[in-house]
Design a protein around this motif. Structure first.
Motif, PDB file in Angstrom:
ATOM      1  N   ILE A 155       0.881  -1.176   0.000  1.00 51.29           N
ATOM      2  CA  ILE A 155       0.000   0.000   0.000  1.00 51.29           C
ATOM      3  C   ILE A 155       0.912   1.218   0.000  1.00 51.29           C
ATOM      4  O   ILE A 155       1.549   1.525   1.006  1.00 51.29           O
ATOM      5  N   PRO A 156       1.007   1.909  -1.138  1.00 45.79           N
ATOM      6  CA  PRO A 156       2.002   2.991  -1.262  1.00 45.79           C
ATOM      7  C   PRO A 156       1.596   4.255  -0.528  1.00 45.79           C
ATOM      8  O   PRO A 156       0.457   4.405  -0.060  1.00 45.79           O
ATOM      9  N   LEU A 157       2.543   5.155  -0.441  1.00 48.98           N
ATOM     10  CA  LEU A 157       2.342   6.456   0.184  1.00 48.98           C
ATOM     11  C   LEU A 157       2.339   7.519  -0.898  1.00 48.98           C
ATOM     12  O   LEU A 157       3.105   7.441  -1.863  1.00 48.98           O
ATOM     13  N   TYR A 158       1.475   8.516  -0.757  1.00 49.25           N
ATOM     14  CA  TYR A 158       1.347   9.544  -1.788  1.00 49.25           C
ATOM     15  C   TYR A 158       1.779  10.931  -1.308  1.00 49.25           C
ATOM     16  O   TYR A 158       1.611  11.911  -2.025  1.00 49.25           O
ATOM     17  N   GLU A 159       2.334  10.998  -0.108  1.00 54.91           N
ATOM     18  CA  GLU A 159       2.828  12.275   0.416  1.00 54.91           C
ATOM     19  C   GLU A 159       4.158  12.054   1.113  1.00 54.91           C
ATOM     20  O   GLU A 159       4.267  11.183   1.979  1.00 54.91           O
ATOM     21  N   GLN A 181       4.531   6.206   6.554  1.00 55.50           N
ATOM     22  CA  GLN A 181       5.107   7.554   6.539  1.00 55.50           C
ATOM     23  C   GLN A 181       6.570   7.483   6.131  1.00 55.50           C
ATOM     24  O   GLN A 181       7.303   6.595   6.561  1.00 55.50           O
ATOM     25  N   LEU A 182       6.965   8.439   5.305  1.00 55.45           N
ATOM     26  CA  LEU A 182       8.369   8.648   4.957  1.00 55.45           C
ATOM     27  C   LEU A 182       8.710  10.092   5.271  1.00 55.45           C
ATOM     28  O   LEU A 182       8.023  11.011   4.810  1.00 55.45           O
ATOM     29  N   GLN A 183       9.749  10.300   6.056  1.00 57.20           N
ATOM     30  CA  GLN A 183      10.156  11.630   6.491  1.00 57.20           C
ATOM     31  C   GLN A 183      11.568  11.904   5.998  1.00 57.20           C
ATOM     32  O   GLN A 183      12.522  11.235   6.388  1.00 57.20           O
ATOM     33  N   LEU A 184      11.703  12.895   5.115  1.00 59.28           N
ATOM     34  CA  LEU A 184      13.003  13.279   4.561  1.00 59.28           C
ATOM     35  C   LEU A 184      13.467  14.546   5.254  1.00 59.28           C
ATOM     36  O   LEU A 184      12.792  15.577   5.204  1.00 59.28           O
ATOM     37  N   ASP A 185      14.622  14.474   5.911  1.00 63.08           N
ATOM     38  CA  ASP A 185      15.135  15.608   6.682  1.00 63.08           C
ATOM     39  C   ASP A 185      16.481  16.061   6.141  1.00 63.08           C
ATOM     40  O   ASP A 185      17.332  15.240   5.776  1.00 63.08           O
ATOM     41  N   GLU A 186      16.655  17.374   6.115  1.00 63.55           N
ATOM     42  CA  GLU A 186      17.938  17.981   5.748  1.00 63.55           C
ATOM     43  C   GLU A 186      18.556  18.590   6.990  1.00 63.55           C
ATOM     44  O   GLU A 186      17.895  19.331   7.716  1.00 63.55           O
ATOM     45  N   GLU A 187      19.798  18.263   7.246  1.00 66.46           N
ATOM     46  CA  GLU A 187      20.481  18.801   8.421  1.00 66.46           C
ATOM     47  C   GLU A 187      21.977  18.871   8.148  1.00 66.46           C
ATOM     48  O   GLU A 187      22.441  18.518   7.069  1.00 66.46           O
TER      49      GLU A 187
END
Length: 274
Positions: A41-45, A127-133
């Motif tokens: 079941i894919p994620l769209y956001e 959920q996928l959370q992409l963070d820049e640091e």
């Protein structure tokens, strides 16, 4: 005399280890898992955040102002296409699972999936959370005259992806949330530099910075990694289900995809949230 007893004793130990019920069950799973159903079941956001921003801590900002600061100061996040990143990640995971022998479906093929024999798995990318640091690395260069360190700092950019995957065996009502974090960062290589004019011994820093292509490659690589770790997760669930009663301290096994063999212990594993 006693030294000759070591060889047969070692053989006995190896035979006992090799014939452990967990290992045998792991081998059984590798042989018979082909054709097992997996629904994705894919994620769209794609959730994104820039954690590297700087701002006046004495001032009060609205959430819109924070978003604006985060966007303007971002090196990567503002350039990421959600659709490309999510499609790359999901397709990579599906392709790897298919290569490993699973019969993979998306949620629009649920009727066919539900008609498949058990065991079958439902994997929802919750959920996928992409963070820049970034972090600051420090290197000391030393004065030739005094020998005192002359430290200087350099910025190391980092992009990380956190994932929450809901895994459930169909027709069991049991669900677990699996968490994983992976990242890429600038590659920094240091070399010695002797400066006669300035009278110092320092370090030359060569930087291989993260590029946007690297961010999308991370999506592909982590899709593959999730599929490999799901294989181990499925295999160890099979071991748990079929293990004879009375065995405590159950051993975990992983599948070495390069050598096509099962090995004791998990070098990498999901963190089970619940």
């Amino acid at each position: 005399m006693f030294r000759y007893l070591a060889i047969p004793f070692t053989c006995i130990i190896l035979l006992i280890t090799a014939c452990s019920p967990e290992r045998n069950l792991a081998k059984d799973y590798v042989k018979q898992h082909n054709g097992n159903g997996v629904m994705i079941i894919p994620l769209y956001e794609l959730y994104k955040d820039n954690l590297s921003i700087s701002y006046d801590t004495a001032a009060k900002y609205t959430s819109e102002q924070f978003d604006s600061i985060s966007w303007v100061q971002s090196c990567y996040i503002k350039h990421v296409s959600d659709s490309i990143f999510l499609t790359t990640f999901t397709n990579s995971m599906i392709d790897k699972l298919t290569t490993e022998g699973y019969d993979v479906y998306l949620d629009d093929g649920s009727d066919i999936f539900l008609s498949l024999p058990d065991p079958k798995w439902v994997i929802q990318i919750a959920q996928l959370q992409l963070d820049e640091e970034y972090s600051i690395g420090y290197i000391d260069q030393y004065s030739v005259e005094t020998g005192e360190p002359l430290p200087y700092g350099y910025r190391v950019n980092k992009i990380s992806l956190s994932s929450w995957i809901e895994a459930s065996r169909a027709n069991t009502g049991v669900k677990q949330v699996l968490y994983l974090n992976g990242y890429i960062d600038d590659y920094i290589k240091h070399g010695i530099n002797f400066n006669v004019v300035e009278g110092s011994v320092g370090v030359d820093t060569k930087r291989d910075s993260v590029q946007m292509d690297d961010v999308y490659k991370m999506a592909f690589d982590l899709g593959q990694k999730h599929a490999e770790m799901l294989f181990d997760y499925f295999m160890n669930d099979y071991i748990r289900e079929h293990l004879p009663t009375g065995i405590v301290d159950r051993q975990y096994f992983r599948f070495d995809h390069n050598k096509n063999s099962v090995k004791k212990g998990l070098k990498e594993r999901f963190e089970v949230i619940n």
